[in-house]
Write an enzyme that holds these catalytic residues in place. Structure first.
Site, mmCIF file in Angstrom:
data_model
loop_
_atom_site.group_PDB
_atom_site.id
_atom_site.type_symbol
_atom_site.label_atom_id
_atom_site.label_comp_id
_atom_site.label_asym_id
_atom_site.label_seq_id
_atom_site.Cartn_x
_atom_site.Cartn_y
_atom_site.Cartn_z
ATOM 1 N N CYS B 108 -70.955 -85.747 -16.333
ATOM 2 C CA CYS B 108 -69.596 -86.131 -15.958
ATOM 3 C C CYS B 108 -69.723 -86.916 -14.670
ATOM 4 O O CYS B 108 -69.933 -86.333 -13.605
ATOM 5 C CB CYS B 108 -68.715 -84.891 -15.761
ATOM 6 N N CYS B 111 -66.562 -86.273 -12.092
ATOM 7 C CA CYS B 111 -66.394 -84.969 -11.422
ATOM 8 C C CYS B 111 -67.502 -84.042 -11.905
ATOM 9 O O CYS B 111 -68.660 -84.287 -11.572
ATOM 10 C CB CYS B 111 -64.990 -84.398 -11.580
ATOM 11 N N SER B 112 -67.183 -83.013 -12.688
ATOM 12 C CA SER B 112 -68.233 -82.088 -13.110
ATOM 13 C C SER B 112 -67.842 -81.376 -14.398
ATOM 14 O O SER B 112 -68.149 -80.211 -14.579
ATOM 15 C CB SER B 112 -68.495 -81.060 -12.014
ATOM 16 N N CYS B 113 -67.151 -82.078 -15.304
ATOM 17 C CA CYS B 113 -66.671 -81.472 -16.548
ATOM 18 C C CYS B 113 -67.842 -80.895 -17.340
ATOM 19 O O CYS B 113 -68.896 -81.524 -17.459
ATOM 20 C CB CYS B 113 -65.935 -82.514 -17.378
#
Lengths: 228, 206
Positions: B108, B111-113
């Site tokens: 991602c 962000c950090s999905c």
């Protein structure tokens, strides 16, 4: 121009440091608290996931770069609590001050321990009823020329700069999903068809590593136009 | 609302992050907006209950059950719901299959999905600037840093999780595992192999 969080393809970050599979889930106790207080804050229902992502993205670039991961979460949470009127700046400035407004009007929305499992299991689906898709798997599509929010200058968008103005091929049609560019700014959910679009590495990068390599992104219909 | 507040409210909190989270928790608890026991319950859930063993069970079953595998690849949500692997950050799963022709890898960049119900909370490297920046541009160099070298002729397909769709890689079943049952196979399935930065263990090395 996008914001500091949009780092896909950036140079200069150095090596990745893999961790053992059995490393602790939370490296520090406060990481766990930061995650939990963020989820509990979200459960108050005063913002959606797009607003919360944008709160982190809107940190000053120098803060975004120097903050560790969970520090970004905490900063975004603190800013949102004030922005949405849940807390005041005075509340943040003096955490131990006796409060004159107890109980808080939102207190009955607080996430209780016995509701945690059900709340996490329920999730927050983003699919909605909406228009039929204009594109099908195999169609060639081009992304918008600039990875920017078209409603709000500097607003939230999920088109990364590295994939702006590039032609790719639709590989999956996911149905209609909430449009983050709208939902992050209180403009409604504005659901649109969402697609997985594959781009050749040779179309994205000056020096692609492998001739058949691809990057696939999930992109909303308004990010795309038909390409021949 | 001001779009860019040069005087961000978060700067009012103490500079030390551990004190900062303590301060926020104190304020919110005093106002009745946070139940500290709920925070403990959330932490317990992600520390002890929801993690990559969930994903490993799914992968192992797909390796032994052709019908399960077909449904997992074509329409995974009913299956995952039945298994109890539905929830926050896993509402819309897509499972992508590694083959001799294609190696899949998930990132991602914005962000950090990450698919929490199947893999838990992402490891630090997944959330790092280096992984987010480089996985899309030079996945093969990134894989090398994880000790993975792909055979010539295998293309890399990197999935950048830019929406609420969450991706799980179905790795190839290792050779020499013919007699193993689901639990023994699941022990071979590493977290990294389901992100695409690793491969399942060989039985002798497990």
């Amino acid at each position: 121009m996008t914001r500091v969080h949009d780092m896909g393809g950036r140079f200069g970050d150095g090596a990745i440091r893999p961790e053992p599979e059995d490393a602790p889930v939370f490296a520090e106790d406060w990481h766990a608290r930061a995650l939990a207080v963020t989820l509990a804050g979200g459960a108050l229902g005063q913002w959606n996931i797009d607003i919360s992502r944008h709160a982190r993205e809107r940190l000053a670039p120098k803060d975004y770069a120097r903050f560790s991961y969970y520090e970004k979460w905490l900063a975004g949470l603190a800013d949102l609590l004030v922005q949405q009127g849940v807390l005041t700046r005075d509340d943040l400035a003096d955490p131990d001050a006796p409060s004159g407004h107890d109980p808080h009007p939102l207190a009955d929305r607080a996430l209780r321990a016995d509701a945690v499992a059900a709340t996490l299991a329920k999730g927050g689906p983003a699919d909605r009823d909406g228009p039929a898709p204009s594109f099908a798997p195999g169609d060639r599509v081009r992304t918008r020329a600039r990875a920017e929010n078209v409603f709000v200058p500097g607003g939230h968008t999920r088109l990364p700069a590295y994939a702006q103005g590039v032609t790719g091929t639709v590989v999956l049609v996911h149905g209609c999903h909430v449009l983050p560019d709208s939902a992050a700014h209180g403009r409604g959910e504005a659901p649109e068809p969402l697609y997985a679009v594959a781009f050749g590495a040779h179309d994205l990068w000056q020096a692609p590593e492998g001739s058949g390599d691809e990057v696939v992104l999930d992109l909303w219909e308004s990010y795309l136009e038909r390409a021949e | 609302m001001p779009h860019d507040d040069p005087d961000h409210p978060h700067a009012l909190l103490p500079p030390d992050p551990a004190l900062r989270v303590k301060a926020l928790e104190t304020i919110l608890t005093r106002k009745g907006l946070v139940d500290p026991a709920a925070l403990d319950a959330i932490i317990d859930m992600y520390q002890s209950r929801i993690g990559p063993r969930n994903g490993a069970q799914v992968v192992a079953r797909a390796w032994v059950d052709a019908d399960f595998r077909a449904r997992l690849l074509s329409n995974p949500m009913p299956l995952l719901r039945d298994l109890g692997f539905y929830g926050r950050q896993g509402e819309h799963m897509v499972v992508v299959e590694n083959t001799p022709q294609t190696h899949n890898m998930v990132v991602c960049t914005l962000c950090s999905c990450y698919p929490w119900p199947l893999l838990g909370i992402p490891p630090g490297w997944y959330k790092s600037d280096a992984y987010r920046a480089r996985a899309v541009r030079e996945p093969r160099k990134v894989l090398a840093e994880f000790g993975v070298e792909l055979p010539a002729g295998t293309a890399v397909r990197v999935w950048d999780s830019t929406a609420e769709i969450r991706y799980l890689v179905l790795p190839m079943r290792p050779e020499g595992t013919d007699g193993l049952g689901v639990d023994a196979l699941a022990d071979l399935v590493s977290r990294d192999s389901m992100i695409g930065t690793g491969l399942p263990a060989r039985p002798e090395a497990a």
